[in-house]
Design a protein around this motif. Structure first.
Motif, short mmCIF file in Angstrom:
data_model
loop_
_atom_site.label_atom_id
_atom_site.label_comp_id
_atom_site.label_asym_id
_atom_site.label_seq_id
_atom_site.Cartn_x
_atom_site.Cartn_y
_atom_site.Cartn_z
N TYR A 3 0.62 -1.21 0.26
CA TYR A 3 -0.30 0.16 0.02
C TYR A 3 0.89 1.28 0.10
N GLN A 5 0.58 4.94 0.16
CA GLN A 5 0.16 6.14 0.85
C GLN A 5 0.08 7.73 -0.04
N LYS A 6 -1.29 7.68 -0.55
CA LYS A 6 -1.35 8.94 -1.39
C LYS A 6 -2.52 10.30 -0.81
N GLY A 7 -0.76 11.33 -0.69
CA GLY A 7 -2.02 12.77 0.42
C GLY A 7 -1.88 12.26 2.01
N PHE A 8 -2.41 13.48 2.06
CA PHE A 8 -2.41 13.79 3.46
C PHE A 8 -3.57 12.64 4.29
N THR A 9 -3.58 12.97 5.50
CA THR A 9 -4.40 12.51 6.50
C THR A 9 -5.01 13.41 6.65
N LEU A 10 -6.90 13.32 7.63
CA LEU A 10 -7.02 14.41 8.27
C LEU A 10 -6.83 15.30 9.71
N ILE A 11 -6.15 14.19 10.86
CA ILE A 11 -5.39 15.19 10.92
C ILE A 11 -4.25 15.83 10.54
N GLU A 12 -2.91 15.30 9.46
CA GLU A 12 -2.19 16.54 9.28
C GLU A 12 -2.32 17.81 8.45
#
Length: 137
Positions: A3, A5-12
């Motif tokens: 997997y 990761q593409k993009g940022f998480t909501l917390i970031e």
């Protein structure tokens, strides 16, 4: 399967927004004070322009008494409509006083002339409410 990761998480994203909010909360009041100080510089430049006229009046009369705005070659003080950032000013017996509008902080700047011990040079004492907030020298 691996997997990626593409993009940022909501917390970031929330952390970035919080940091920008904190920076803005600190920067905006400083910027507003800076703009008022810059606007008050117009009041300083208007009042400084009267120093030479008062000095010439003193040279003619050999006293500051009678060196008033609109007399003895000293120009009449400008109105609010002319300047925009000074509520007006006075020149009375050589003492130059100008006050800024609310946009310029509403502070007062006063220049008081005195002769040196030899009576050959004029020194200008600066007073007024602008000194306490460091809007003037």
């Amino acid at each position: 399967m691996q997997y990626i990761q593409k993009g940022f998480t909501l917390i970031e994203l929330m952390i970035v927004v919080a940091i920008i909010g904190i920076l803005a909360a600190v920067a905006i009041p400083s910027y507003q004070d800076y703009t008022k100080k810059a606007k008050f510089s117009e009041v300083l430049s208007i009042s400084d322009s009267y120093k030479q006229a008062v000095a010439l009046c003193h040279a003619d009369l050999n006293t500051f008494t009678g060196c008033n705005a609109g007399t003895q070659g000293i120009p009449a003080t400008p109105t609010v409509a002319t300047t925009g950032l000074a509520t007006g000013g006075t020149v009375t017996n050589g003492v130059i006083t100008f006050t800024g509008t609310a946009a310029a902080g509403g502070y007062t700047f006063v220049l008081t002339p005195t002769l040196n011990a030899q009576g050959t040079a004029i020194t200008w004492a600066q007073t007024g409410t602008c000194l306490g907030v460091k809007y003037c020298k």
